[in-house]
Design a protein around this motif. Structure first.
Motif, PDB file in Angstrom:
ATOM      1  N   UNK A   1     -55.243 -12.217  59.538  1.00  0.00           N
ATOM      2  CA  UNK A   1     -56.525 -12.034  58.832  1.00  0.00           C
ATOM      3  C   UNK A   1     -57.024 -13.340  58.193  1.00  0.00           C
ATOM      4  N   UNK A   2     -56.165 -14.362  58.129  1.00  0.00           N
ATOM      5  CA  UNK A   2     -56.588 -15.615  57.489  1.00  0.00           C
ATOM      6  C   UNK A   2     -57.399 -16.492  58.432  1.00  0.00           C
ATOM      7  N   UNK A   3     -57.407 -16.117  59.718  1.00  0.00           N
ATOM      8  CA  UNK A   3     -58.120 -16.948  60.705  1.00  0.00           C
ATOM      9  C   UNK A   3     -59.258 -16.146  61.322  1.00  0.00           C
ATOM     10  N   UNK A   4     -60.254 -16.853  61.831  1.00  0.00           N
ATOM     11  CA  UNK A   4     -61.276 -16.181  62.612  1.00  0.00           C
ATOM     12  C   UNK A   4     -61.759 -17.144  63.682  1.00  0.00           C
ATOM     13  N   UNK A   5     -62.398 -16.602  64.705  1.00  0.00           N
ATOM     14  CA  UNK A   5     -63.006 -17.465  65.723  1.00  0.00           C
ATOM     15  C   UNK A   5     -64.126 -18.230  65.028  1.00  0.00           C
ATOM     16  N   UNK A   6     -64.312 -19.517  65.352  1.00  0.00           N
ATOM     17  CA  UNK A   6     -65.276 -20.333  64.627  1.00  0.00           C
ATOM     18  C   UNK A   6     -66.647 -19.679  64.446  1.00  0.00           C
ATOM     19  N   UNK A   7     -67.076 -19.606  63.172  1.00  0.00           N
ATOM     20  CA  UNK A   7     -68.395 -19.091  62.774  1.00  0.00           C
ATOM     21  C   UNK A   7     -68.657 -17.657  63.237  1.00  0.00           C
ATOM     22  N   UNK A   8     -67.625 -16.916  63.516  1.00  0.00           N
ATOM     23  CA  UNK A   8     -67.820 -15.540  63.992  1.00  0.00           C
ATOM     24  C   UNK A   8     -67.765 -14.572  62.806  1.00  0.00           C
ATOM     25  N   UNK A   9     -68.936 -14.060  62.415  1.00  0.00           N
ATOM     26  CA  UNK A   9     -69.005 -13.148  61.257  1.00  0.00           C
ATOM     27  C   UNK A   9     -68.149 -11.915  61.521  1.00  0.00           C
ATOM     28  N   UNK A  10     -67.303 -11.614  60.532  1.00  0.00           N
ATOM     29  CA  UNK A  10     -66.424 -10.443  60.680  1.00  0.00           C
ATOM     30  C   UNK A  10     -65.419 -10.637  61.820  1.00  0.00           C
ATOM     31  N   UNK A  11     -65.297 -11.853  62.291  1.00  0.00           N
ATOM     32  CA  UNK A  11     -64.421 -12.190  63.423  1.00  0.00           C
ATOM     33  C   UNK A  11     -64.640 -11.265  64.621  1.00  0.00           C
ATOM     34  N   UNK A  12     -65.911 -10.973  64.871  1.00  0.00           N
ATOM     35  CA  UNK A  12     -66.230 -10.109  66.017  1.00  0.00           C
ATOM     36  C   UNK A  12     -65.650 -10.703  67.306  1.00  0.00           C
ATOM     37  N   UNK A  13     -65.754 -12.039  67.437  1.00  0.00           N
ATOM     38  CA  UNK A  13     -65.237 -12.659  68.668  1.00  0.00           C
ATOM     39  C   UNK A  13     -63.714 -12.544  68.750  1.00  0.00           C
ATOM     40  N   UNK A  14     -63.070 -12.599  67.575  1.00  0.00           N
ATOM     41  CA  UNK A  14     -61.611 -12.411  67.542  1.00  0.00           C
ATOM     42  C   UNK A  14     -61.245 -10.996  67.984  1.00  0.00           C
ATOM     43  N   UNK A  15     -62.033 -10.020  67.513  1.00  0.00           N
ATOM     44  CA  UNK A  15     -61.761  -8.617  67.874  1.00  0.00           C
ATOM     45  C   UNK A  15     -61.991  -8.397  69.372  1.00  0.00           C
ATOM     46  N   UNK A  16     -63.068  -9.026  69.897  1.00  0.00           N
ATOM     47  CA  UNK A  16     -63.329  -8.902  71.337  1.00  0.00           C
ATOM     48  C   UNK A  16     -62.170  -9.491  72.132  1.00  0.00           C
ATOM     49  N   UNK A  17     -61.602 -10.561  71.592  1.00  0.00           N
ATOM     50  CA  UNK A  17     -60.469 -11.198  72.274  1.00  0.00           C
ATOM     51  C   UNK A  17     -59.270 -10.237  72.325  1.00  0.00           C
ATOM     52  N   UNK A  18     -59.086  -9.490  71.238  1.00  0.00           N
ATOM     53  CA  UNK A  18     -57.979  -8.525  71.231  1.00  0.00           C
ATOM     54  C   UNK A  18     -58.226  -7.429  72.284  1.00  0.00           C
ATOM     55  N   UNK A  19     -59.505  -7.120  72.492  1.00  0.00           N
ATOM     56  CA  UNK A  19     -59.864  -6.149  73.533  1.00  0.00           C
ATOM     57  C   UNK A  19     -59.519  -6.685  74.919  1.00  0.00           C
ATOM     58  N   UNK A  20     -59.727  -8.000  75.099  1.00  0.00           N
ATOM     59  CA  UNK A  20     -59.378  -8.610  76.401  1.00  0.00           C
ATOM     60  C   UNK A  20     -57.865  -8.548  76.611  1.00  0.00           C
ATOM     61  N   UNK A  21     -57.129  -8.803  75.535  1.00  0.00           N
ATOM     62  CA  UNK A  21     -55.658  -8.718  75.605  1.00  0.00           C
ATOM     63  C   UNK A  21     -55.243  -7.304  76.014  1.00  0.00           C
ATOM     64  N   UNK A  22     -55.882  -6.323  75.347  1.00  0.00           N
ATOM     65  CA  UNK A  22     -55.559  -4.922  75.633  1.00  0.00           C
ATOM     66  C   UNK A  22     -55.827  -4.618  77.109  1.00  0.00           C
ATOM     67  N   UNK A  23     -57.000  -5.007  77.571  1.00  0.00           N
ATOM     68  CA  UNK A  23     -57.391  -4.657  78.937  1.00  0.00           C
ATOM     69  C   UNK A  23     -56.485  -5.333  79.981  1.00  0.00           C
ATOM     70  N   UNK A  24     -56.159  -6.598  79.751  1.00  0.00           N
ATOM     71  CA  UNK A  24     -55.273  -7.291  80.710  1.00  0.00           C
ATOM     72  C   UNK A  24     -53.940  -6.561  80.834  1.00  0.00           C
ATOM     73  N   UNK A  25     -53.380  -6.184  79.680  1.00  0.00           N
ATOM     74  CA  UNK A  25     -52.068  -5.522  79.708  1.00  0.00           C
ATOM     75  C   UNK A  25     -52.192  -4.131  80.334  1.00  0.00           C
ATOM     76  N   UNK A  26     -53.327  -3.474  80.033  1.00  0.00           N
ATOM     77  CA  UNK A  26     -53.570  -2.111  80.541  1.00  0.00           C
ATOM     78  C   UNK A  26     -53.636  -2.124  82.064  1.00  0.00           C
ATOM     79  N   UNK A  27     -54.379  -3.091  82.613  1.00  0.00           N
ATOM     80  CA  UNK A  27     -54.533  -3.170  84.070  1.00  0.00           C
ATOM     81  C   UNK A  27     -53.183  -3.449  84.733  1.00  0.00           C
TER      82      UNK A  27
END
Ligand code: FMN
Length: 209
Positions: A114-140
């Protein structure tokens, strides 16, 4: 073990904002630990009960027509009737996670800092999207290996997170994004109804309206 490694390897190559690789994954396959996690109790929140109801269809026919949401028949009848929702909220009591994780030899818990975020990403939306990519890669990868991959959002609820932080010695600044239950389905014959909106429903050409 080899298959687990392949799933993690697929996750490793997921795209993340600024290639931050903003995740840590705890793999739990220790039987005693799985039992301890199974005894953690979770209270369904009013927010969950009411918003969950909004996504339910009362029959396969309705779900096929709506094309979004899930089949309500997976929930107790009171959860699917707007007249009894208040009662469900009042009577909701903590239930052990056992029901959710049982039968699975391995679960994975995905954490982010929680101490980090993707640069200038409000609410770390880009960080959360990245976690979604991680989820999907592993899921596939899991699906291609014939392994069922059951996302368990409940692990990020306050109650569960608090207990898990203690049990698994997770530092305070880390947050649970989601957990996954891996395993082989007992039955291959069960066919779940899968619905999606048509491509024309969500694709807009040249302007929104
Ligand atoms: C971010 C995210 C969270 C999810 N959380 C859960 C969950 O807590 N429990 C669950 O059974 N499925 C969960 N799912 C799976 C969805 O419910 C499922 O993808 C959706 O109902 C469509 O089902 P289908 O892909 O099998 O057609 C989650 C999926 C995503 C992407």
């Amino acid at each position: 073990m080899r298959k687990l490694r392949l799933i993690l390897e697929a996750g490793r190559w997921a795209p993340t904002a600024h290639n931050m690789q903003n995740y840590e994954i705890i793999v739990i396959d220790d039987k005693k630990l799985l039992k301890a996690i199974g005894s953690i109790k979770v209270q369904p929140s009013e927010e969950f009960i009411r918003e969950n109801y909004q996504q339910l269809s009362s029959s396969k026919r309705e779900l096929l027509r709506k094309k979004v949401g899930i089949l309500g028949t997976a929930f107790p009848p009171k959860w699917r009737d707007p007249k009894t929702l208040d009662e469900v909220v009042r009577e909701a009591k903590p239930e052990p996670l056992r029901e959710t994780i049982q039968g699975s030899p391995t679960i994975m818990i995905v954490l982010y800092d929680t101490r980090k975020r993707a640069p200038a990403s409000k609410g770390d939306v880009l960080g959360m999207m990245s976690l979604g990519c991680l989820m999907e890669n592993m899921w596939l990868m899991a699906t291609s290996l014939g392994i069922s991959f059951h996302v368990m959002s409940v692990f990020s609820s306050i109650d569960v997170e608090r207990e898990l932080k203690r049990t698994l010695e997770i530092p305070d600044y880390m947050k649970i994004a989601f957990a996954i239950r891996l395993g082989y389905s007992k039955s291959t014959s069960t066919k779940f109804l899968r619905v999606r909106r048509d491509v024309e429903d969500f694709t807009h050409y040249n302007r929104f309206s």
